[in-house]
Design a protein around this motif. Structure first.
Motif, short mmCIF file in Angstrom:
data_model
loop_
_atom_site.label_atom_id
_atom_site.label_comp_id
_atom_site.label_asym_id
_atom_site.label_seq_id
_atom_site.Cartn_x
_atom_site.Cartn_y
_atom_site.Cartn_z
N SER A 42 6.82 -1.92 14.85
CA SER A 42 6.08 -3.13 14.50
C SER A 42 6.69 -4.34 14.95
O SER A 42 7.78 -4.94 14.22
CB SER A 42 5.61 -3.18 13.08
N LEU A 43 6.10 -5.16 15.71
CA LEU A 43 6.65 -6.50 16.58
C LEU A 43 6.53 -7.65 15.40
O LEU A 43 7.10 -8.66 15.73
CB LEU A 43 6.31 -6.61 17.73
N TYR A 44 5.41 -7.52 14.51
CA TYR A 44 5.37 -9.00 13.81
C TYR A 44 5.48 -8.85 12.25
O TYR A 44 5.41 -9.77 11.50
CB TYR A 44 3.81 -9.06 14.00
N ASN A 45 5.83 -7.49 11.80
CA ASN A 45 5.95 -7.52 10.17
C ASN A 45 7.50 -7.77 9.79
O ASN A 45 8.32 -7.15 9.97
CB ASN A 45 5.69 -5.96 9.95
N LYS A 46 7.59 -8.91 9.21
CA LYS A 46 9.00 -9.46 8.86
C LYS A 46 9.04 -9.30 7.21
O LYS A 46 10.02 -9.01 7.03
CB LYS A 46 8.84 -10.97 8.94
N ALA A 47 8.13 -8.66 6.51
CA ALA A 47 8.41 -8.31 5.13
C ALA A 47 8.98 -7.01 5.08
O ALA A 47 9.96 -6.90 4.19
CB ALA A 47 7.19 -8.15 4.45
N HIS A 48 8.93 -5.98 6.08
CA HIS A 48 9.60 -4.76 5.90
C HIS A 48 9.62 -4.21 7.29
O HIS A 48 8.90 -4.36 8.07
CB HIS A 48 8.53 -4.00 5.14
N ILE A 91 5.73 4.09 -0.53
CA ILE A 91 5.17 2.61 -0.41
C ILE A 91 5.65 1.66 0.52
O ILE A 91 6.81 1.83 0.85
CB ILE A 91 5.27 2.20 -1.96
N PHE A 92 4.96 0.81 0.88
CA PHE A 92 5.28 -0.17 2.06
C PHE A 92 4.55 -1.35 1.92
O PHE A 92 3.88 -1.54 1.02
CB PHE A 92 4.80 0.69 3.45
N ALA A 93 5.19 -2.23 2.79
CA ALA A 93 4.56 -3.63 2.53
C ALA A 93 4.75 -4.24 4.03
O ALA A 93 5.23 -4.02 5.07
CB ALA A 93 5.60 -4.47 1.97
N LYS A 94 3.48 -5.05 4.24
CA LYS A 94 3.49 -5.93 5.48
C LYS A 94 3.11 -7.30 4.85
O LYS A 94 2.59 -7.78 3.92
CB LYS A 94 2.23 -5.48 6.19
N ASP A 95 3.81 -8.31 5.74
CA ASP A 95 3.56 -9.83 5.54
C ASP A 95 2.08 -9.97 5.72
O ASP A 95 1.47 -9.44 6.48
CB ASP A 95 4.61 -10.52 6.02
N ASN A 109 0.88 -1.16 0.08
CA ASN A 109 0.14 0.05 0.10
C ASN A 109 0.89 1.16 -0.02
O ASN A 109 2.01 1.12 0.17
CB ASN A 109 -0.89 0.10 1.32
N LYS A 110 0.07 2.25 0.14
CA LYS A 110 0.91 3.70 -0.18
C LYS A 110 0.39 4.71 1.18
O LYS A 110 -0.69 4.44 1.25
CB LYS A 110 0.72 4.31 -1.26
N THR A 111 1.42 5.24 1.99
CA THR A 111 1.12 6.26 2.86
C THR A 111 0.21 7.40 2.25
O THR A 111 0.39 7.72 0.92
CB THR A 111 2.11 6.61 3.59
N SER A 112 -0.46 8.02 3.18
CA SER A 112 -1.42 9.16 2.54
C SER A 112 -0.21 10.37 1.97
O SER A 112 -0.82 11.15 1.19
CB SER A 112 -2.31 9.50 3.48
#
Length: 448
Positions: free
Chosen positions: A310-316, A120-124, A109-112
């Motif tokens: 973020s304690l759980y986001n491994k993708a980014h 642009i960012f990512a989350k697993d 997704n993209k931040t506002s």
């Protein structure tokens, strides 16, 4: 009977079913969130420390971007880790993903860009599912169910054909009706109220400034919204500052509690007002620090920069990530239940147009996103309104916008605001900033 039960169940859980279908295991995420919440208070600090060290170790091993960022770290101490800024993230996403992840197996997704730093960012997928589980858990505090509670949504919407249809489909799947906030003039506010009289909405949700304008319209016409819409239970405001005077106005005119929500697309839900009227920070999926100018934690009760892990986001990696706001944690905070006592930031002005239309400053996210691409050329931008018909886009970038890019922004301005506006462009070396160091995306220089 079986067919009826199956169809009814599917409709009731349509939103969760959609998440599962897309690969976001919401059932597992809910179970995992419940497990975290069951950790006793006296063991909670250990849980946080364990997750902090684990996410850092993961990204140092699997993420080249973060490994390079931490290469000059003096020690293994938490406070020696670099503070990640939005400027660090303005580079191609592929260069920031961890080894096991690609665009095909993550949520992107993209931040506002509301702070002037879009990226642009990512989350697993597991992390994204946990974020949705957190939202559902908090909404349940006020007897709201994302699957079944009808939402009146005050948000922007893309106006290109595919983007518009996509958002409308998402709204249908999410059991919500969207009121586009690009025109909040008197006739439009009247239509919004009429929709409430004919629809069993259970809550309002959206940009604070837009919903405040609706409340002012109701006050002007001596309308209590719950009398027009008896099913209404609550109002949730987000994305901008909530002032006490505005909250009092909305609670009177809506006839329901007004709940403050603080979140970010790249992190999920950061804080949510609980039933005791305290702004409770998410300590299950996030670790929130308040830092001084030397990137050191300040005592509870003192103000500083809000920095989040973020304690759980491994993708980014979002580790010690400076979100761009200033706040204060209450002295009553505990590791399991931190309370955000004060939040400064996320306030936007209102743009007024020659036709009489009134639009929130966040509308310009939809205007400028047409040229805010992954290459990260535009680092910062601010839109200034200097006259009813004149807007200036002030930006910093590696290169000047091309005539084609400028024309794209102009056309988007006409689409989202109205025809006949003057749009000017100015590339600068450095932005003028507020005393807090945060840019406002939109500034009106018109007399009040």
């Amino acid at each position: 009977m079986f067919v009826f039960w199956l169809t009814h169940t599917w409709l009731v859980d349509l939103f969760n079913w959609t998440l599962q279908f897309k690969g976001f295991d919401i059932a597992f995420a809910k179970a995992e969130l419940a497990r975290i919440q069951s950790i006793p208070e006296d063991q909670y600090q250990s849980y946080i420390e364990e997750k902090k060290q684990a996410i850092v170790a993961y990204h140092k091993q699997h993420n080249a971007f973060y490994k390079q960022l931490t290469s000059q770290q003096k020690s293994n101490a938490w406070n020696d880790l670099p503070v990640l800024t939005k400027a660090h993230l303005q580079q191609p996403l592929q260069e920031r993903l961890s080894n096991e992840y690609t665009r095909k197996n993550v949520y992107v997704n993209k931040t506002s860009g509301s702070s002037g730093h879009p990226f642009i960012f990512a989350k697993d997928k597991a992390s994204h599912a946990l974020s949705w589980a957190s939202f559902q858990d908090r909404y349940a505090w006020f007897d709201l169910d994302i699957n079944t509670s009808k939402q009146a949504r005050f948000y922007g919407i893309p106006l290109d054909f595919m983007g518009y249809r996509k958002e409308r489909l998402k709204d249908w799947l999410g059991n919500r009706y969207r009121f586009p906030i690009f025109d909040l003039s008197e006739p439009q506010l009247k239509k919004i109220h009429q929709k409430f009289t004919a629809t069993a909405f259970e809550y309002l949700n959206g940009y604070t400034s837009s919903i405040v304008l609706f409340a002012k319209y109701l006050k002007q016409h001596q309308i209590i919204l719950k009398e027009s819409c008896p099913t209404l239970k609550a109002c949730i405001v987000t994305s901008e500052m909530l002032f006490e005077s505005d909250k009092a106005l909305m609670e009177i005119q809506f006839g329901v509690p007004v709940i403050n929500e603080y979140g970010a697309s790249e992190l999920g839900l950061i804080a949510f007002q609980n039933s005791q009227d305290a702004f409770q920070v998410d300590s299950e999926l996030l670790y929130v620090e308040i830092l001084d100018d030397q990137n050191m934690p300040v005592p509870h009760g003192e103000s500083g920069r809000i920095v989040i892990t973020s304690l759980y986001n491994k993708a980014h990696p979002f580790i010690r990530y400076d979100i761009g706001d200033v706040g204060t944690l209450s002295r009553k905070s505990t590791p399991k239940k931190p309370i955000l006592e004060k939040l400064t930031g996320r306030t936007n002005d209102i743009a007024r147009l020659p036709s009489g239309k009134v639009v929130p400053g966040l509308t310009f996210y939809y205007v400028t996103k047409s040229v805010i691409e992954e290459d990260g050329n535009v680092s910062e931008f601010v839109i200034e309104q200097t006259a009813l018909d004149t807007f200036k886009v002030i930006y910093t970038a590696q290169r000047a916008l091309t005539p084609e890019e400028e024309e794209t922004i102009k056309l988007a301005t006409y689409k989202y605001l109205e025809e006949g506006l003057r749009v000017l462009f100015e590339k600068v070396k450095k932005m003028d900033r507020s005393k807090r160091g945060k840019l406002k995306q939109f500034v009106s220089k018109l007399p009040n």
